[in-house]
Each structure stands twice: as structure tokens, then as C-alpha cells.
Scaffold this motif. Structure first.
Motif, PDB file in Angstrom:
ATOM      1  N   ILE A   1     -29.412  48.537  -4.034  1.00 39.86           N
ATOM      2  CA  ILE A   1     -29.602  47.082  -4.016  1.00 39.86           C
ATOM      3  C   ILE A   1     -28.317  46.440  -4.515  1.00 39.86           C
ATOM      4  O   ILE A   1     -27.888  46.694  -5.644  1.00 39.86           O
ATOM      5  CB  ILE A   1     -30.820  46.659  -4.867  1.00 39.86           C
ATOM      6  CG1 ILE A   1     -32.088  47.234  -4.233  1.00 39.86           C
ATOM      7  CG2 ILE A   1     -30.906  45.148  -4.963  1.00 39.86           C
ATOM      8  CD1 ILE A   1     -33.346  46.950  -4.982  1.00 39.86           C
ATOM      9  N   SER A   2     -27.713  45.643  -3.670  1.00 34.58           N
ATOM     10  CA  SER A   2     -26.451  45.002  -4.025  1.00 34.58           C
ATOM     11  C   SER A   2     -26.724  43.700  -4.768  1.00 34.58           C
ATOM     12  O   SER A   2     -27.763  43.079  -4.569  1.00 34.58           O
ATOM     13  CB  SER A   2     -25.660  44.689  -2.761  1.00 34.58           C
ATOM     14  OG  SER A   2     -25.387  45.872  -2.090  1.00 34.58           O
TER      15      SER A   2
ATOM     16  N   THR B   1     -23.495  47.461  -8.308  1.00 30.90           N
ATOM     17  CA  THR B   1     -24.651  47.713  -7.450  1.00 30.90           C
ATOM     18  C   THR B   1     -25.631  48.603  -8.200  1.00 30.90           C
ATOM     19  O   THR B   1     -25.261  49.307  -9.136  1.00 30.90           O
ATOM     20  CB  THR B   1     -24.236  48.433  -6.162  1.00 30.90           C
ATOM     21  OG1 THR B   1     -23.574  49.625  -6.539  1.00 30.90           O
ATOM     22  CG2 THR B   1     -23.339  47.566  -5.317  1.00 30.90           C
ATOM     23  N   ARG B   2     -26.867  48.543  -7.740  1.00 37.17           N
ATOM     24  CA  ARG B   2     -27.891  49.356  -8.396  1.00 37.17           C
ATOM     25  C   ARG B   2     -28.408  50.395  -7.406  1.00 37.17           C
ATOM     26  O   ARG B   2     -28.743  50.052  -6.273  1.00 37.17           O
ATOM     27  CB  ARG B   2     -29.061  48.479  -8.828  1.00 37.17           C
ATOM     28  CG  ARG B   2     -28.722  47.463  -9.873  1.00 37.17           C
ATOM     29  CD  ARG B   2     -29.948  46.630 -10.086  1.00 37.17           C
ATOM     30  NE  ARG B   2     -29.748  45.567 -11.032  1.00 37.17           N
ATOM     31  CZ  ARG B   2     -30.720  44.725 -11.374  1.00 37.17           C
ATOM     32  NH1 ARG B   2     -31.910  44.845 -10.819  1.00 37.17           N
ATOM     33  NH2 ARG B   2     -30.489  43.779 -12.230  1.00 37.17           N
TER      34      ARG B   2
ATOM     35  N   CYS C   1     -29.271  53.184 -11.551  1.00 41.67           N
ATOM     36  CA  CYS C   1     -27.961  53.509 -12.060  1.00 41.67           C
ATOM     37  C   CYS C   1     -27.064  52.353 -11.652  1.00 41.67           C
ATOM     38  O   CYS C   1     -26.981  52.025 -10.465  1.00 41.67           O
ATOM     39  CB  CYS C   1     -27.538  54.817 -11.419  1.00 41.67           C
ATOM     40  SG  CYS C   1     -25.812  55.143 -11.452  1.00 41.67           S
ATOM     41  N   GLU C   2     -26.454  51.694 -12.626  1.00 38.65           N
ATOM     42  CA  GLU C   2     -25.616  50.538 -12.316  1.00 38.65           C
ATOM     43  C   GLU C   2     -24.167  50.997 -12.257  1.00 38.65           C
ATOM     44  O   GLU C   2     -23.644  51.545 -13.222  1.00 38.65           O
ATOM     45  CB  GLU C   2     -25.804  49.458 -13.364  1.00 38.65           C
ATOM     46  CG  GLU C   2     -25.351  48.109 -12.878  1.00 38.65           C
ATOM     47  CD  GLU C   2     -25.740  47.019 -13.864  1.00 38.65           C
ATOM     48  OE1 GLU C   2     -26.656  46.248 -13.551  1.00 38.65           O
ATOM     49  OE2 GLU C   2     -25.131  46.947 -14.940  1.00 38.65           O
ATOM     50  N   LYS C   3     -23.562  50.781 -11.104  1.00 44.27           N
ATOM     51  CA  LYS C   3     -22.189  51.234 -10.911  1.00 44.27           C
ATOM     52  C   LYS C   3     -21.330  50.055 -10.516  1.00 44.27           C
ATOM     53  O   LYS C   3     -21.753  49.218  -9.727  1.00 44.27           O
ATOM     54  CB  LYS C   3     -22.147  52.274  -9.798  1.00 44.27           C
ATOM     55  CG  LYS C   3     -22.298  53.685 -10.297  1.00 44.27           C
ATOM     56  CD  LYS C   3     -22.137  54.661  -9.180  1.00 44.27           C
ATOM     57  CE  LYS C   3     -23.406  54.843  -8.399  1.00 44.27           C
ATOM     58  NZ  LYS C   3     -23.403  55.970  -7.503  1.00 44.27           N
ATOM     59  N   ASN C   4     -20.159  50.021 -11.071  1.00 42.45           N
ATOM     60  CA  ASN C   4     -19.226  48.999 -10.666  1.00 42.45           C
ATOM     61  C   ASN C   4     -18.152  49.637  -9.792  1.00 42.45           C
ATOM     62  O   ASN C   4     -17.431  50.523 -10.235  1.00 42.45           O
ATOM     63  CB  ASN C   4     -18.590  48.351 -11.908  1.00 42.45           C
ATOM     64  CG  ASN C   4     -18.072  46.982 -11.594  1.00 42.45           C
ATOM     65  OD1 ASN C   4     -17.643  46.744 -10.466  1.00 42.45           O
ATOM     66  ND2 ASN C   4     -18.104  46.102 -12.563  1.00 42.45           N
ATOM     67  N   CYS C   5     -18.093  49.224  -8.527  1.00 40.20           N
ATOM     68  CA  CYS C   5     -17.203  49.890  -7.569  1.00 40.20           C
ATOM     69  C   CYS C   5     -15.737  49.693  -7.945  1.00 40.20           C
ATOM     70  O   CYS C   5     -14.903  50.561  -7.688  1.00 40.20           O
ATOM     71  CB  CYS C   5     -17.429  49.359  -6.166  1.00 40.20           C
ATOM     72  SG  CYS C   5     -19.132  49.401  -5.700  1.00 40.20           S
ATOM     73  N   LEU C   6     -15.417  48.549  -8.519  1.00 39.03           N
ATOM     74  CA  LEU C   6     -14.006  48.236  -8.738  1.00 39.03           C
ATOM     75  C   LEU C   6     -13.479  48.868 -10.015  1.00 39.03           C
ATOM     76  O   LEU C   6     -12.349  49.344 -10.066  1.00 39.03           O
ATOM     77  CB  LEU C   6     -13.809  46.720  -8.781  1.00 39.03           C
ATOM     78  CG  LEU C   6     -14.163  46.001  -7.483  1.00 39.03           C
ATOM     79  CD1 LEU C   6     -13.931  44.514  -7.642  1.00 39.03           C
ATOM     80  CD2 LEU C   6     -13.360  46.542  -6.315  1.00 39.03           C
TER      81      LEU C   6
ATOM     82  N   THR D   1     -24.058  53.246 -15.771  1.00 32.43           N
ATOM     83  CA  THR D   1     -25.064  53.162 -16.837  1.00 32.43           C
ATOM     84  C   THR D   1     -26.445  53.242 -16.203  1.00 32.43           C
ATOM     85  O   THR D   1     -26.673  52.698 -15.121  1.00 32.43           O
ATOM     86  CB  THR D   1     -24.930  51.854 -17.612  1.00 32.43           C
ATOM     87  OG1 THR D   1     -24.692  50.805 -16.686  1.00 32.43           O
ATOM     88  CG2 THR D   1     -23.820  51.910 -18.608  1.00 32.43           C
ATOM     89  N   TRP D   2     -27.352  53.877 -16.912  1.00 34.76           N
ATOM     90  CA  TRP D   2     -28.702  54.085 -16.383  1.00 34.76           C
ATOM     91  C   TRP D   2     -29.697  53.200 -17.105  1.00 34.76           C
ATOM     92  O   TRP D   2     -29.611  52.989 -18.302  1.00 34.76           O
ATOM     93  CB  TRP D   2     -29.113  55.542 -16.541  1.00 34.76           C
ATOM     94  CG  TRP D   2     -28.463  56.431 -15.546  1.00 34.76           C
ATOM     95  CD1 TRP D   2     -27.231  57.011 -15.649  1.00 34.76           C
ATOM     96  CD2 TRP D   2     -28.996  56.835 -14.288  1.00 34.76           C
ATOM     97  NE1 TRP D   2     -26.961  57.753 -14.528  1.00 34.76           N
ATOM     98  CE2 TRP D   2     -28.033  57.663 -13.679  1.00 34.76           C
ATOM     99  CE3 TRP D   2     -30.181  56.577 -13.604  1.00 34.76           C
ATOM    100  CZ2 TRP D   2     -28.231  58.231 -12.426  1.00 34.76           C
ATOM    101  CZ3 TRP D   2     -30.380  57.154 -12.362  1.00 34.76           C
ATOM    102  CH2 TRP D   2     -29.414  57.962 -11.777  1.00 34.76           C
TER     103      TRP D   2
END
Lengths: 253, 514
Positions: B463-464, B477-478, B495-500, B506-507
Motif C-alpha cells: 500500500i503506497s 510504503t507499507r 513493514c514500513e520501508k522508505n525507498c529513498l 520498521t515493523w
């Protein structure tokens, strides 16, 4: 109370019915109960299902299985009755177990459009709101999430439910085994989530699976224990294992 | 129009806290340019020669036993607004004017108190009783009433209709609500009385002092309108009751409100209206107001239902010294046609839904929502409403049931193709996880100090973030996973990830499945 008998000569069947109704504090006709849909369970319940206008108690430690099972039951109940469902939560319950989520309820079989959600700061207010809802004739059912309830307040709920014919559901999280079961409920169920057994390597998708125990049942046969699954597509329960009848278990593996 | 001027408002407010200060010299000070200056003083201090604007040291020299307090403009404003509410007893249109004055629009209200003369006396004596020195002026226009309250005494302070022009003639130029520098300028020209420049051509005055002088004259004479911000909108219907003896007991107050409700409902029946919001305002003997309000989901004029809601709010109410008047105001009313009720009135067989009359069902659901909302709080009795959003916590929200129509369109919350949890945490909870690799579900996680071993997992569902909602573009994004632990409990993790950025993901645990 039952009205004084005017006619002296009564048929035996009528007398039996009256004795039964005095014994169980209400009459269990077939039209007065909602069948759960699993014959093995319905046979143990008076009137062949969950009776309307009664207090039903569901015990669950984590509120996950309890929420799911009650959602499914309420969804089935709305097929029989008009009106709304009032779901009362206390703030502590929301903090601990999370708030209700409409798409999840929808999948569990309950239409969120027919739900009124009440958030109360104290459990005392939850009980007040439940009673207020039960006294009004416009609801199909009232569900309350409480931790503690004494005999007096549960008796009040039972009487209010009986007067209006609205079903009352009590979802309780008793932490310890020895916690008091003092509620004056007609049926009492214990729910736990059930893991998929190692032998049946069921693949995805993951499904709701509950271990359901019938601890108490006035006018019926308590003591059953089953594992049920919720079928999303059909919107119905599916019996996986019956602990009272080993033969099913062996066929299912 | 009435102007109430409270010349010693600040010190009167302090005296109300302790009665024995009333006849002692009292003043409040505020620091201005590193010097303590007198802000306000009471009558006793003024008779000793201490006036606002004096230095504190000078004041002590004049009156050695002067009692001095620090000025508290916030508390003053609060008290004045309370007093304004209390004046709602006379008229619904009340406004606060500056720091020590009130406006009352008494059009059509004077006859209720036996005429303008008696109304003014009533205000003055009631103000005196609660401990405020009050000067009241009455005139056609707010400006003239303001001047009358400050510069006219006795019978003259009631300026008769049409007599404004002659009454204003004799007053000094300070009666025109002009800024001090303009008054000083007028004084320098020798124009100390209004009559000196009332008939003068406006042009030269406007060149010297701006247009304000002309405006104030017009406003005082009622030729142009004053802009006054009234404290609240005027309710469409209002019922009022006064008691010869103060009421203290909860049941007596309830009985009085029942009478008001009956009167209001009979008026509503004539008007074919129903109320959505009703205020009950109780005026206590000691100059305070207590406000109770009830809200209803649909227009309502059933006295029993309104009384039931109000009674619930009044429960446990303690009127310290008693209530001397009560006002019931319908602040929101909507048209409501008379409806035909079904015969019998009561529902006969509750176990067969076909018998239940649908209009009666709707009515009783509305009544239930009203009574729950009034006791538990409007925002705590709610219904689900969907919203166009990808984010699960935004997709559905709880809207107060009072505001949502009972019949929402059928397919608003559609059955989601993907599984969604049945309970969702409003704030996702941080968890510690052990994963076997990137873009994989965890094999183990700790939540609330408990270890959960993941047996099976489904996912990810990505989910963006909704970038159009944030000014600063968020890139996290999640990835959602539906996991089951060894005890059969099912959770919704993400899981929250930052592409940049290179920060590790972080979970969070967002919800639980049934």
C-alpha cells in the motif's frame, strides 16, 4: 412471571410447555431461537438454536476469536430480525484489543451499515448503554465488551432482554481460569483460536478457525466442544472437529 | 438598545471573592514601561484620590493601606462573558463591549419587565445584588445608549424615542466613542461639546480627523448601523420562566423544565416544526448561568422524549444557592410534518419482524441514538462511513450517529476482495521482528513482550502512501502480511520501508483477525 391459570383443564402438552417455561425462565419454541447452522450444536441448545431475548456470554482471553464468532452470530441473527445491532466497547478494550474495523466485520458476515458503535469511557457506561438498548424495541441485538460484571447487573440485562425480545451478547475477557463466571446468562461459551493441526497441511488462504466450548446452557445440554471454521464465500460456519464424537475427527484426519 | 457600563468592574470582581474588601480601598496594577501603574481602583480608593493611571508609589503615598492586586485581563474577560450570559435573561441578543461594558438589544423585550423604566431599574438592582456597580443607558441607537450610560443620570438616562438628537447635543465630545487623540484635537479647537460641531460641515472635520467623527455622529443618531458581534445567534423559539423563590432541588428544576418543554412543544406543533438542538439555561441567584443542551438526530417535538433526554443531563445537578429563572431555547429547529401513527401504538409481537411498523422502528432507533449520544457523548455513538482512500485506517471511519442518515446506500462499504482484520489499532504498534531476508514475512516477532512464532504467512500486499494528501511527499510504503502464529492467532503486520533513504525497515502490528 407466568399469568395465573384461568382454565382448569389443560392438555398435557400445554402443561409440559408451561413447566418448561417456568424451568427455563422463558419458553423455548422453535420460532424463538436462531439456529447456528451446525446441527450438532443446535441439538444441544434449547429450541434448536440461540434463543432470542436472552443473555449469551462469550468468554475469550484475547477478544480475537470472540469478536469473530460474535460477528458471525450477529450477522446470522440479522437475517432473522429487523433493526440494528448496538456494539458497546469500553475505551480500555479499544486500547487493548483495537477498535472494530468495518471491512473485517463485513467479511465476518455482519453488515456494518446495520451497526451502531458505542465507545464508553467506563464499563459502568457500557452496562448502562446495553440496558438502554435492550429496553428499546428497535434493536436486533446488543453486544457489550466487559471485563467484570456482577450477578445483579447481569440479571438486569437478562430481564431487559426478556422484556423486549432483543438478544444480549456479553463478550468477556477473563484473564485467569478461576475468574468468576457469575453472570446470569442463558448460555456461556468459551472461544479460543485454533491452529491448523500439523497433519492437515492446509495451504493458503488463512481462515478463521475457532475452538468453541459450550460451558453452560439453561434448558439444554452443556459440555460440547467443537472446532469451527468460517467460510467466507458461503457466509456460514463449517464444522471441522467434534470433540464429543470422535468419528468425525478421524474422517477429517 | 441598552448599554450597561460597569465603571468599577475589575475591583468589583475581586470584591466578589471577599465581601470585607468592598469598603476598603482596592486597586489593581499592571507594569507599563517598567513602572507599576494603577489599572483600576474602586470607589473607596477613588474618594481617596487614587485614579487609574497613577503610579503605584504615588498611590501608596495617598492611601497607605491601599490593597493592591495584579491585574488579570483574562479572568476579567471571562467574568464579563459570564455576566453577558447571565444577561441573556433579559434578551437573547447580548454582546460584550470593550473590557467593562455590555450591549443588550431589548427590542420587543421591555414589556416583559413592565416597561423600559422598570427594566432599567431591574438591571441595575440585580447587578447591584450580585456585586457589580452598573450604569445603564437606554436609547434608540447603541451609540446614544453608550453615551447615556456614561454621561446621563436619573430619568435622563432613558432617552425617549426620537429624542436622541437633543439629548446628544448637550453631551461632551467624549460621549462619541472617539479615540483619545481625536478628543484631544477637538478640545484644542474648542469643540468640547457635541453641539459645537453637530451642525458643522463634515468636510473640514474629515480632513483634520478622518471620517471617524462623522461616522460616530451618524451611529449615535441612528443614521448608520453599528457593527456589534452578538454572543450567539438568536434562537427561533424561546420559553422562559421565573420563580418567586429560588429553586434548589433537582426534581423541582426538572418539573419546571417539563413545563417549559410542554410550552415549547405546543408552539412547535403550531409551527409544524421540530427541534434538533435545545438549550436549557438556568440563571442562578449568585449571577452565574448553567447550560444544558440536548441534541436529537431528527426534528423532534415529542415532549416525553425531550424531557427524558433533558432529565438524564440534569441528573446530579447541584444548584448552590438556587435558580431564579430558566430559559429553554430551541437553537436549531427544522420543519416537521405531522405524521400518522399506526393503530395500537405499541409493537404487538416482537418476534416476528413483519409486524414491526418501519416508521416506528426508525423513530425508536432515532430515540435510542439520541439518549445514548446525550449521555455517553455525541462522538462516542457512531456509525461506519466509508471514504475513498487506500490507507486502511482512513478507508472507513466512525461518524457520529447523530449526523449520519439511518439508511446509507447499500454498497458503500463493499466486501473487500482481500482479507481485512476485524479489529484494528488506531495507532499501529511497533514490533520487533526476525526475518529471513528482505521482502519476506518475519519468522518470529515480539509484541507486547510476548513471542509469536510465525507458522504461515500470506502477502505482501503493498500500500503506497497518498502523496496528494501531504505537502511534504512521503515515500514510505507499507508491505502488509497476514500471519498466523503457532497458537492459531492471526495478525496483520506491516513493514514500513522508505525507498529513498537507506534506513532499515520498521515493523508494525496493525490489527488482529478473528
Amino acid at each position: 412471571m407466568i399469568a395465573p391459570v384461568r382454565i382448569n383443564v389443560l392438555s398435557l402438552a400445554e402443561l409440559r410447555r408451561r413447566v418448561e417455561s417456568i424451568k427455563c425462565a422463558r419458553s423455548f419454541d422453535s420460532g424463538m431461537a436462531m439456529p447456528i447452522g451446525i446441527k450438532k450444536i443446535d441439538d444441544r441448545l434449547p429450541g434448536g438454536g440461540l434463543s432470542f431475548g436472552c443473555l449469551h456470554e462469550f468468554i475469550d482471553k484475547g477478544f480475537d476469536a470472540g469478536t469473530g464468532f460474535c460477528t458471525a452470530l450477529l450477522g446470522k441473527l440479522l437475517a432473522y430480525r429487523d433493526g440494528f445491532v448496538l456494539w458497546c466497547l469500553s475505551l480500555s478494550s479499544i486500547h487493548e484489543f483495537g477498535g472494530l474495523y468495518a471491512p473485517g466485520l463485513m467479511a465476518g458476515g455482519l453488515d456494518p451499515q446495520r451497526l451502531i458503535v458505542l465507545r464508553a469511557a467506563r464499563e459502568k457506561d457500557v452496562l448502562w448503554a446495553m440496558e438502554e438498548g435492550l429496553r428499546c424495541n428497535c434493536l436486533a441485538a446488543v453486544l457489550g465488551e466487559v471485563r467484570r460484571i456482577d450477578l445483579k447487573s447481569s440479571r438486569r440485562l437478562q430481564l431487559a432482554a426478556k422484556a423486549s425480545g432483543t438478544s444480549a451478547f456479553l463478550l468477556r475477557n477473563l484473564i485467569a481460569e478461576g475468574d468468576s463466571y457469575s453472570a446470569a446468562s442463558t448460555t456461556r461459551w468459551r472461544l479460543t483460536t485454533a491452529p491448523v493441526s500439523a497433519s492437515t497441511k492446509q495451504l493458503l488462504p488463512l481462515r478463521e478457525r475457532w475452538r468453541v466450548e459450550l460451558l453452560r446452557c439453561r434448558g439444554g445440554l452443556p459440555g460440547g466442544e467443537w472446532i469451527l471454521e468460517w467460510n467466507y464465500e458461503a457466509g456460514d460456519f463449517h464444522l471441522v472437529t467434534d470433540f464429543c464424537d470422535r468419528s468425525i475427527m478421524s474422517t477429517k484426519g | 438598545m441598552i448599554s450597561i457600563w460597569l465603571p468599577t468592574f475589575v475591583t468589583d470582581r475581586l470584591c466578589r471573592q471577599k465581601a470585607k474588601w468592598r469598603y476598603k480601598p482596592l486597586a489593581t496594577v499592571a507594569s507599563a514601561h517598567k513602572v507599576l501603574k494603577i489599572e483600576s481602583s474602586n470607589l473607596s480608593a477613588r474618594s481617596g484620590g487614587v485614579y487609574p493611571g497613577f503610579l503605584l508609589a504615588d498611590a501608596y503615598a495617598l492611601i497607605p493601606d491601599l490593597k493592591v492586586f495584579e491585574s488579570d485581563p483574562v479572568a476579567d474577560a471571562k467574568e464579563l462573558s459570564l455576566l453577558a450570559d447571565w444577561c441573556g435573561f433579559y434578551t437573547p441578543r447580548v454582546a460584550v463591549d470593550g473590557i467593562d461594558s455590555l450591549w443588550l438589544d431589548i427590542s420587543g423585550c421591555a414589556h416583559l419587565f413592565g416597561g423600559e423604566d422598570r427594566l432599567v431599574n431591574n438591571i441595575e438592582s440585580r447587578m447591584q445584588r450580585v456585586g457589580f456597580e452598573a450604569r445603564v443607558g437606554l436609547a434608540d441607537s447603541p451609540g446614544a445608549a453608550w453615551a447615556a450610560a456614561r454621561f446621563l443620570q436619573g430619568k435622563k438616562r432613558l432617552i425617549a424615542p426620537g429624542a436622541t438628537y437633543f439629548a446628544m447635543m448637550d453631551l461632551p465630545s467624549t460621549a462619541l466613542r472617539l479615540p483619545p487623540d481625536i478628543i484631544h484635537g477637538l478640545d484644542c479647537l474648542g469643540l468640547s461639546k457635541i453641539s459645537d460641531f453637530l451642525g458643522c460641515p463634515r468636510g473640514p472635520l474629515a480632513v483634520r480627523f478622518g471620517s471617524i467623527v462623522g461616522e460616530r455622529i451618524d451611529q449615535a443618531l441612528g443614521r448608520s448601523k453599528d457593527l456589534i458581534s452578538w454572543r450567539k445567534t438568536v434562537p427561533c423559539l424561546r420559553e422562559q420562566i421565573s420563580f418567586s423563590e429560588p429553586l434548589c432541588h433537582e426534581n423541582d428544576i426538572a418539573a419546571a423544565s417539563r413545563r417549559l418543554i410542554d410550552q415549547l412543544c405546543s408552539k412547535l406543533t403550531i409551527d409544524q416544526c421540530g427541534v434538533r438542538k435545545v438549550d436549557l439555561i438556568l440563571y442562578t441567584v449568585n449571577g452565574k448561568t448553567c447550560r444544558f443542551y440536548i441534541r436529537t438526530k431528527t426534528p423532534e417535538r415529542n415532549p416525553d422524549h425531550l424531557m427524558k433526554l433533558l432529565r438524564e443531563n440534569l441528573r446530579g445537578f447541584v444548584a448552590e444557592f438556587g435558580i431564579e429563572a430558566a430559559v429553554l431555547a430551541a437553537s436549531q429547529a427544522e420543519p416537521l410534518r405531522a405524521t400518522q401513527r399506526s393503530m395500537g401504538g405499541r409493537l404487538e409481537n416482537l418476534h416476528q419482524p413483519s409486524v414491526v411498523d418501519s416508521t416506528e422502528l426508525v423513530e425508536s432507533v432515532n430515540h435510542l441514538i439520541d439518549s445514548l449520544s446525550n449521555r455517553i457523548g455525541e462522538h462516542n455513538v457512531s456509525r461506519f462511513v466509508s471514504r475513498e482512500s487506500h490507507l486502511p485506517e482512513r478507508a472507513v471511519y466512525l461518524c457520529p450517529a447523530l449526523k449520519v442518515p439511518l439508511n446509507i446506500k447499500e454498497d458503500e462499504i463493499s466486501k473487500h476482495s482481500l482479507q481485512r482484520p476485524i479489529r484494528l489499532f488506531s495507532y499501529p504498534e511497533r514490533i520487533k521482528t526476525i526475518t529471513s531476508g528482505p521482502n519476506k514475512p518475519p519468522t518470529l516477532f515480539y509484541w507486547r513482550r510476548e513471542e509469536h512464532q510465525v507458522v504461515r504467512a500470506e502477502g505482501p500486499e503493498r500500500i503506497s502512501p497518498e502523496w496528494w494528501r501531504y505537502k511534504k511527499r512521503s515515500t514510505a510504503t507499507r508491505d502488509y502480511y497476514h500471519v498466523e502464529d503457532e497458537r492459531g492467532k492471526r495478525f496483520w503486520l506491516y513493514c514500513e520501508k522508505n525507498c529513498l533513504s537507506k534506513t532499515p525497515p520498521t515493523w508494525f502490528l496493525h490489527g488482529t483477525f478473528a
